[in-house]
Enzyme design. Structure first.
Site, PDB file in Angstrom:
ATOM      1  N   GLU A 100      -1.160  16.770  89.247  1.00 59.76           N
ATOM      2  CA  GLU A 100      -2.231  17.451  89.986  1.00 59.76           C
ATOM      3  C   GLU A 100      -2.815  16.596  91.125  1.00 59.76           C
ATOM      4  O   GLU A 100      -3.938  16.844  91.575  1.00 59.76           O
ATOM      5  CB  GLU A 100      -3.356  17.862  89.035  1.00 59.76           C
ATOM      6  CG  GLU A 100      -2.960  18.983  88.089  1.00 59.76           C
ATOM      7  CD  GLU A 100      -4.173  19.623  87.441  1.00 59.76           C
ATOM      8  OE1 GLU A 100      -4.422  20.812  87.698  1.00 59.76           O
ATOM      9  OE2 GLU A 100      -4.883  18.925  86.680  1.00 59.76           O
ATOM     10  N   HIS A 151     -11.388  14.886  89.612  1.00 56.60           N
ATOM     11  CA  HIS A 151     -10.976  16.139  88.975  1.00 56.60           C
ATOM     12  C   HIS A 151     -11.127  15.945  87.474  1.00 56.60           C
ATOM     13  O   HIS A 151     -10.626  14.962  86.919  1.00 56.60           O
ATOM     14  CB  HIS A 151      -9.532  16.499  89.314  1.00 56.60           C
ATOM     15  CG  HIS A 151      -8.998  17.572  88.402  1.00 56.60           C
ATOM     16  ND1 HIS A 151      -9.580  18.821  88.313  1.00 56.60           N
ATOM     17  CD2 HIS A 151      -7.986  17.572  87.494  1.00 56.60           C
ATOM     18  CE1 HIS A 151      -8.931  19.541  87.421  1.00 56.60           C
ATOM     19  NE2 HIS A 151      -7.966  18.805  86.901  1.00 56.60           N
ATOM     20  N   HIS A 201     -11.994  17.817  83.301  1.00 53.59           N
ATOM     21  CA  HIS A 201     -12.092  18.949  82.362  1.00 53.59           C
ATOM     22  C   HIS A 201     -13.360  18.727  81.536  1.00 53.59           C
ATOM     23  O   HIS A 201     -13.374  18.931  80.328  1.00 53.59           O
ATOM     24  CB  HIS A 201     -10.863  19.010  81.456  1.00 53.59           C
ATOM     25  CG  HIS A 201      -9.548  18.894  82.167  1.00 53.59           C
ATOM     26  ND1 HIS A 201      -8.423  18.349  81.582  1.00 53.59           N
ATOM     27  CD2 HIS A 201      -9.172  19.265  83.431  1.00 53.59           C
ATOM     28  CE1 HIS A 201      -7.414  18.385  82.452  1.00 53.59           C
ATOM     29  NE2 HIS A 201      -7.836  18.931  83.587  1.00 53.59           N
ATOM     30  N   HIS A 233     -10.339  25.765  83.442  1.00 53.61           N
ATOM     31  CA  HIS A 233      -9.689  24.477  83.672  1.00 53.61           C
ATOM     32  C   HIS A 233     -10.697  23.322  83.747  1.00 53.61           C
ATOM     33  O   HIS A 233     -10.706  22.456  82.888  1.00 53.61           O
ATOM     34  CB  HIS A 233      -8.874  24.593  84.979  1.00 53.61           C
ATOM     35  CG  HIS A 233      -8.029  23.406  85.293  1.00 53.61           C
ATOM     36  ND1 HIS A 233      -6.962  23.482  86.166  1.00 53.61           N
ATOM     37  CD2 HIS A 233      -8.088  22.114  84.900  1.00 53.61           C
ATOM     38  CE1 HIS A 233      -6.394  22.283  86.260  1.00 53.61           C
ATOM     39  NE2 HIS A 233      -7.061  21.445  85.501  1.00 53.61           N
TER      40      HIS A 233
HETATM   41 MN    MN Z   1      -6.584  19.395  85.362  1.00 54.73          MN
END
Ligand code: MN
Length: 255
Positions: A77, A96, A98, A167
């Site tokens: 990603e 980024h 979660h 996500h």
């Molecule tokens: Mn992810």
């Protein structure tokens, strides 16, 4: 200013700090733009953030190509980071995650994510939710191409945070310390907000736009340094001071 070596060292620290605060677990990542070449950024190889070491730091082009030192498999990603740096010249660091208390808000359409405590003001009052399905249909929800990354960056626009449906989220800032600060306080805000919603009938009083704006200047310099010094200590990482006005007891390893 930090040297490039210190900046990469701070990126290792950022990984450890975000893991300590459960913003990332074995997954999620943090990057920083290369200040000496704004078209490149630094990101670890694909490894759990708490395990990241200096040798894992890899330099990338926006489209995810490795430049020079290649320590191993990159994150699938990584396109999230390159797409945002490409779209936002003002952004110097990207997370980024979660983040566990944030994810419920990515699938919630009525009870929105809003800042409810002053330390959490940086997330802003206007937080979009990007849904990968709108453009890409049925996927495994991972952002594995520049096309997907650019769609996410478009949804982020000029904001600080974009939620990602089912996500997690992306958080951006003008520095590594700021992006870590905002990511940690977004997770704390989400935890408190779930409790605030649970206490009543769903009505809450979030910070107003004016209150968020009034806090914007307060998180520069001293506030970020105060958090960063503490987090370096907690994770037993070296602290490179960026502030001249911290008072006695603060090391000034950088001038
Ligand atoms: Mn992810």
């Amino acid at each position: 200013m930090l040297s490039l070596t210190q900046l990469k060292d701070d990126l290792v620290t950022a990984n450890r700090v975000l893991a300590h605060h459960h913003v990332v677990d074995s997954f999620g990542h943090v990057s920083v733009r290369n200040p000496e070449n704004p078209k490149h950024f630094f990101l670890s190889r694909a490894r759990a953030p708490n395990c990241v070491e200096a040798g894992d730091i890899t330099e990338f082009t926006f489209d995810g190509q490795i430049v020079g030192h290649n320590p191993g498999k990159p994150y699938s990603e990584r396109f999230i980071h390159g797409s945002i740096y490409e779209a936002r010249p003002d952004v110097m660091a990207v997370v980024h995650n979660h983040s566990p208390n944030v994810v419920p808000f990515t699938v919630q359409t009525k009870k929105k994510m809003r800042p409810i405590m002053h330390m959490c003001a940086p997330i802003g009052t206007d937080i979009p939710t990007w849904d990968i399905a709108h453009k890409f249909g049925t996927t495994n929800l991972l952002v594995t191409s520049m096309e997907m990354g650019r769609d996410l960056a478009q949804s982020l626009g000029n904001r600080t945070v974009a939620l990602m449906r089912g996500h997690g989220s992306v958080v951006v800032a003008k520095s590594l310390r700021e992006v870590v600060f905002t990511s940690i306080y977004m997770e704390i805000n989400a935890d408190m907000l779930i409790k605030a919603y649970a206490l009543g009938d769903g009505d809450i009083q979030p910070m107003s736009e004016g209150e968020v704006d009034a806090n914007a200047g307060g998180r520069a310099g001293f506030t970020l340094e105060r958090g960063w010094e503490n987090w370096c200590k907690i994770t037993e990482r070296p602290y490179y001071s960026l502030d001249w006005n911290m008072g006695p007891g603060f090391s000034k390893t950088d001038k």
